[in-house]
Design a protein around this motif. Structure first.
Motif, PDB file in Angstrom:
ATOM      1  N   TYR A   1      -2.451   9.055  -0.039  1.00 51.70           N
ATOM      2  CA  TYR A   1      -1.320   9.608  -0.797  1.00 51.70           C
ATOM      3  C   TYR A   1      -0.947  11.022  -0.313  1.00 51.70           C
ATOM      4  O   TYR A   1      -0.807  11.956  -1.108  1.00 51.70           O
TER       5      TYR A   1
ATOM      6  N   TYR B   1      -6.888  11.405  12.290  1.00 54.52           N
ATOM      7  CA  TYR B   1      -6.576  10.327  11.340  1.00 54.52           C
ATOM      8  C   TYR B   1      -7.741   9.327  11.293  1.00 54.52           C
ATOM      9  O   TYR B   1      -8.043   8.682  12.285  1.00 54.52           O
ATOM     10  N   ARG B   2      -8.417   9.266  10.163  1.00 53.30           N
ATOM     11  CA  ARG B   2      -9.568   8.373   9.934  1.00 53.30           C
ATOM     12  C   ARG B   2     -10.616   8.517  11.043  1.00 53.30           C
ATOM     13  O   ARG B   2     -11.230   7.523  11.459  1.00 53.30           O
TER      14      ARG B   2
ATOM     15  N   TYR C   1       4.193  11.292  -1.204  1.00 55.37           N
ATOM     16  CA  TYR C   1       4.116   9.831  -1.263  1.00 55.37           C
ATOM     17  C   TYR C   1       5.037   9.346  -2.385  1.00 55.37           C
ATOM     18  O   TYR C   1       4.886   9.718  -3.561  1.00 55.37           O
TER      19      TYR C   1
ATOM     20  N   LYS D   1      -2.833  -1.438  -6.798  1.00 55.99           N
ATOM     21  CA  LYS D   1      -2.677  -1.946  -5.431  1.00 55.99           C
ATOM     22  C   LYS D   1      -3.956  -2.410  -4.770  1.00 55.99           C
ATOM     23  O   LYS D   1      -3.937  -3.268  -3.897  1.00 55.99           O
TER      24      LYS D   1
ATOM     25  N   SER E   1      -8.880  -0.225   3.359  1.00 51.92           N
ATOM     26  CA  SER E   1      -8.078  -0.656   4.509  1.00 51.92           C
ATOM     27  C   SER E   1      -9.011  -1.096   5.630  1.00 51.92           C
ATOM     28  O   SER E   1      -9.948  -0.378   5.978  1.00 51.92           O
TER      29      SER E   1
ATOM     30  N   PHE F   1      -7.914  -1.961   8.753  1.00 49.20           N
ATOM     31  CA  PHE F   1      -7.389  -1.509  10.049  1.00 49.20           C
ATOM     32  C   PHE F   1      -6.713  -0.169   9.853  1.00 49.20           C
ATOM     33  O   PHE F   1      -6.203   0.130   8.772  1.00 49.20           O
TER      34      PHE F   1
ATOM     35  N   ASN G   1      -3.579   2.316  10.528  1.00 48.74           N
ATOM     36  CA  ASN G   1      -2.158   2.146  10.823  1.00 48.74           C
ATOM     37  C   ASN G   1      -1.942   2.582  12.271  1.00 48.74           C
ATOM     38  O   ASN G   1      -2.254   3.720  12.626  1.00 48.74           O
TER      39      ASN G   1
ATOM     40  N   TYR H   1       6.593   5.599  10.103  1.00 50.18           N
ATOM     41  CA  TYR H   1       6.643   6.993   9.632  1.00 50.18           C
ATOM     42  C   TYR H   1       6.557   7.927  10.833  1.00 50.18           C
ATOM     43  O   TYR H   1       5.628   7.798  11.651  1.00 50.18           O
TER      44      TYR H   1
ATOM     45  N   ALA I   1       3.200   0.683   9.541  1.00 48.37           N
ATOM     46  CA  ALA I   1       2.427   0.166   8.398  1.00 48.37           C
ATOM     47  C   ALA I   1       1.774  -1.143   8.829  1.00 48.37           C
ATOM     48  O   ALA I   1       2.434  -2.185   8.933  1.00 48.37           O
TER      49      ALA I   1
ATOM     50  N   TRP J   1       2.269  -4.187   6.679  1.00 46.29           N
ATOM     51  CA  TRP J   1       3.534  -4.903   6.875  1.00 46.29           C
ATOM     52  C   TRP J   1       3.418  -5.870   8.055  1.00 46.29           C
ATOM     53  O   TRP J   1       3.837  -7.030   7.969  1.00 46.29           O
TER      54      TRP J   1
ATOM     55  N   GLU K   1       1.304  -8.810   7.018  1.00 46.93           N
ATOM     56  CA  GLU K   1       2.038  -9.670   6.080  1.00 46.93           C
ATOM     57  C   GLU K   1       3.064 -10.529   6.820  1.00 46.93           C
ATOM     58  O   GLU K   1       3.213 -11.718   6.545  1.00 46.93           O
TER      59      GLU K   1
ATOM     60  N   LYS L   1      -1.148 -12.527   4.385  1.00 41.42           N
ATOM     61  CA  LYS L   1      -1.386 -12.005   3.028  1.00 41.42           C
ATOM     62  C   LYS L   1      -1.845 -13.131   2.094  1.00 41.42           C
ATOM     63  O   LYS L   1      -1.187 -14.174   1.997  1.00 41.42           O
TER      64      LYS L   1
ATOM     65  N   GLN M   1      -2.272  -6.453  -1.003  1.00 39.42           N
ATOM     66  CA  GLN M   1      -2.263  -5.432   0.056  1.00 39.42           C
ATOM     67  C   GLN M   1      -2.880  -6.059   1.294  1.00 39.42           C
ATOM     68  O   GLN M   1      -4.090  -6.242   1.376  1.00 39.42           O
ATOM     69  N   ALA M   2      -2.043  -6.401   2.269  1.00 39.74           N
ATOM     70  CA  ALA M   2      -2.527  -7.169   3.416  1.00 39.74           C
ATOM     71  C   ALA M   2      -3.441  -6.372   4.345  1.00 39.74           C
ATOM     72  O   ALA M   2      -4.057  -6.945   5.238  1.00 39.74           O
TER      73      ALA M   2
ATOM     74  N   GLU N   1     -10.941  -0.100  10.950  1.00 42.29           N
ATOM     75  CA  GLU N   1     -11.243   1.194  10.323  1.00 42.29           C
ATOM     76  C   GLU N   1     -12.712   1.334   9.925  1.00 42.29           C
ATOM     77  O   GLU N   1     -13.316   2.370  10.178  1.00 42.29           O
TER      78      GLU N   1
HETATM   79  N1  EPU Z   1       3.060  -3.010   3.257  1.00 44.21           N
HETATM   80  C1  EPU Z   1       3.533  -4.305   3.282  1.00 44.21           C
HETATM   81  N2  EPU Z   1       2.674  -5.315   2.939  1.00 44.21           N
HETATM   82  C2  EPU Z   1       1.414  -5.083   2.551  1.00 44.21           C
HETATM   83  C3  EPU Z   1       0.927  -3.773   2.527  1.00 44.21           C
HETATM   84  C4  EPU Z   1       1.767  -2.733   2.890  1.00 44.21           C
HETATM   85  O1  EPU Z   1       4.676  -4.558   3.616  1.00 44.21           O
HETATM   86  O2  EPU Z   1       0.721  -6.067   2.248  1.00 44.21           O
HETATM   87  C5  EPU Z   1       3.980  -1.905   3.636  1.00 44.21           C
HETATM   88  C6  EPU Z   1       4.837  -1.427   2.476  1.00 44.21           C
HETATM   89  O3  EPU Z   1       6.117  -1.185   2.950  1.00 44.21           O
HETATM   90  C7  EPU Z   1       4.235  -0.104   2.096  1.00 44.21           C
HETATM   91  C8  EPU Z   1       3.655   0.367   3.417  1.00 44.21           C
HETATM   92  O4  EPU Z   1       3.247  -0.829   4.097  1.00 44.21           O
HETATM   93  O5  EPU Z   1       5.190   0.778   1.621  1.00 44.21           O
HETATM   94  C9  EPU Z   1       2.458   1.276   3.255  1.00 44.21           C
HETATM   95  O6  EPU Z   1       1.535   0.676   2.356  1.00 44.21           O
HETATM   96  P1  EPU Z   1       0.614   1.574   1.405  1.00 44.21           P
HETATM   97  O7  EPU Z   1       1.397   2.690   0.843  1.00 44.21           O
HETATM   98  O8  EPU Z   1      -0.120   0.670   0.485  1.00 44.21           O
HETATM   99  O9  EPU Z   1      -0.387   2.275   2.394  1.00 44.21           O
HETATM  100  P2  EPU Z   1      -1.138   1.783   3.697  1.00 44.21           P
HETATM  101  O10 EPU Z   1      -0.485   2.397   4.875  1.00 44.21           O
HETATM  102  O11 EPU Z   1      -1.277   0.302   3.700  1.00 44.21           O
HETATM  103  C10 EPU Z   1      -2.741   3.836   3.744  1.00 44.21           C
HETATM  104  C11 EPU Z   1      -4.212   4.111   3.834  1.00 44.21           C
HETATM  105  C12 EPU Z   1      -4.881   3.868   2.505  1.00 44.21           C
HETATM  106  C13 EPU Z   1      -4.253   4.792   1.473  1.00 44.21           C
HETATM  107  C14 EPU Z   1      -2.747   4.533   1.416  1.00 44.21           C
HETATM  108  C15 EPU Z   1      -2.023   5.503   0.540  1.00 44.21           C
HETATM  109  C16 EPU Z   1      -4.828   3.669   6.138  1.00 44.21           C
HETATM  110  C17 EPU Z   1      -5.537   2.766   7.080  1.00 44.21           C
HETATM  111  N3  EPU Z   1      -4.799   3.276   4.858  1.00 44.21           N
HETATM  112  O12 EPU Z   1      -2.581   2.451   3.467  1.00 44.21           O
HETATM  113  O13 EPU Z   1      -6.255   4.208   2.644  1.00 44.21           O
HETATM  114  O14 EPU Z   1      -4.824   4.602   0.199  1.00 44.21           O
HETATM  115  O15 EPU Z   1      -2.174   4.661   2.732  1.00 44.21           O
HETATM  116  O16 EPU Z   1      -1.996   6.755   1.139  1.00 44.21           O
HETATM  117  O17 EPU Z   1      -4.327   4.714   6.553  1.00 44.21           O
HETATM  118  C18 EPU Z   1      -8.383   3.280   3.205  1.00 44.21           C
HETATM  119  O18 EPU Z   1      -8.372   3.982   4.214  1.00 44.21           O
HETATM  120  O19 EPU Z   1      -9.350   2.522   2.955  1.00 44.21           O
HETATM  121  C19 EPU Z   1      -7.240   3.292   2.304  1.00 44.21           C
HETATM  122  C20 EPU Z   1      -7.154   2.482   1.250  1.00 44.21           C
END
Ligand code: EPU
Length: 330
Positions: A122, A155-156, A187, A218, A230, A232, A234, A255, A265, A268, A271, A276, A289-290, A326
């Protein structure tokens, strides 16, 4: 070790020592049997994929302690023992009225594990509030202090996932929490959640409560369904790759990064490949959350790896993008 890893893999360790006092590490280092074994350093086990049989020595770090250690004009410095539960540590700082860690609320794991992959969520990464840490060096048998630069945070990622892996054991971590605190609401979901609650001047505890609500909506609770967050990273790609993908996939989620590249992402991408909610053996892809792989019950490390490889292959074939895992594979 099933209860010691959030993926819930029923692993067995060859040798196991729980470290409750720093001095035990020097004893392990000099032990004629233990010193010769490969080491796995275990915190909360929340970012780890264990094989069914873990060769060598598992060191579970259970060093306690929370302390306000100093302050200056700009910061209050707080220190946590490596074995402290991360979320409880964050809540303790909030109870003291200190902001800085609230966006990282509810991340599973321990204080000592936080620097290893530079936990982030976030819009905040741990390195943003990190001051220094102490670690025990198995090569020299000495404890030393490492500052932010020496930890090579990215990053990670950090030096503890690379050159210092299995060499250094983090003993405690000190954070610099800003006295002139400002909420970090970049966020979109976070700003939206606070707006819905009609909170326009949020305090650190308000931000934390909103983060907890978002995470619970989520992400799967490891107590209920085994997972390692997560699975993997990003992927970060060049502008050329991102532009090529955008022409084929206008919905692509990306981004911009400070260096001109783009973070995609991965959730995405996965998915779009149809994963998913799907499973392979007893390992699966979380329905909401894929990017999160889950243990549907009794999954082995081999099943988790097979699922991860199948996803990586599909994303590579469809988008030409490589997904990097990851969690740490022991
Ligand atoms: N999205 C999809 N389908 C999905 C999941 C995501 O289309 O099934 C798209 C959506 O558009 C969404 C975007 O991906 O807006 C980003 O998804 P989300 O905000 O859930 O974040 P993320 O990029 O999937 C990262 C971190 C998380 C952290 C969140 C919030 C990594 C690897 N993961 O996930 O960290 O909580 O952002 O900041 O960077 C972790 O590292 O274990 C972890 C949970």
């Amino acid at each position: 070790m099933q209860a010691m890893n959030t993926f819930g893999i029923a692993a067995v360790a060859q040798q196991f020592v729980r470290i409750e006092q720093c001095e035990q590490l020097a004893v392990v280092r000099c032990d004629p049997v233990l010193s010769g074994l490969p080491r796995l350093v275990l915190g909360g086990g929340s970012n780890l994929v264990l094989p069914d049989s873990v060769p060598g020595l598992v060191l579970q770090i259970a060093l306690p302690g929370r302390e306000v250690v100093a302050q200056d004009e700009d910061y209050v410095y707080v220190r946590g023992g490596a074995g402290e539960n991360w979320h409880e540590f964050v809540q303790w700082t909030l109870e003291l009225g200190l902001g800085g860690l609230e966006n990282l609320s509810l991340i599973p794991g321990t204080v000592g594990a936080a620097p290893i992959q530079n936990i982030g969520a976030y819009g905040v990464e741990m390195q943003d509030v990190f001051h220094q840490l102490t670690a025990f060096d198995f090569n020299s048998g000495q404890s030393l202090t490492l500052n932010k630069e020496e930890c090579c945070f990215a990053y990670r990622d950090s030096v503890f996932k690379r050159a210092y892996r299995a060499r250094m054991v983090i003993l405690d971590v000190t954070f610099a929490l800003p006295k002139a605190w400002q909420p970090r609401l970049a966020y979109a979901d976070l700003a939206r959640t606070l707006a819905q609650q009609q909170i326009d001047a949020p305090q650190p505890a308000d931000v934390s409560a909103a983060i907890i609500a978002i995470r619970q909506a989520k992400l799967p609770d490891p107590q209920v369904i085994g997972n390692a967050g997560s699975f993997f990273k990003n992927p970060i790609v060049t502008t050329a790759v991102r532009d090529r993908l955008l022409t084929h996939y206008p919905q692509l989620v990306s981004y911009p990064q400070a260096d001109g590249r783009y973070k995609l992402a991965a959730g995405w991408l996965i998915e779009q490949c149809g994963w998913k909610g799907k499973s392979l053996g007893r390992a699966g892809v979380y329905e909401k959350q894929a990017l999160v792989l889950v243990n549907r019950g009794g999954a082995s490390a081999a099943e988790v790896r097979a699922l991860a490889s199948a996803i990586q292959a599909d994303v590579q074939a469809r988008f030409g993008v490589e997904l990097e895992t990851e969690p740490v594979f022991a």
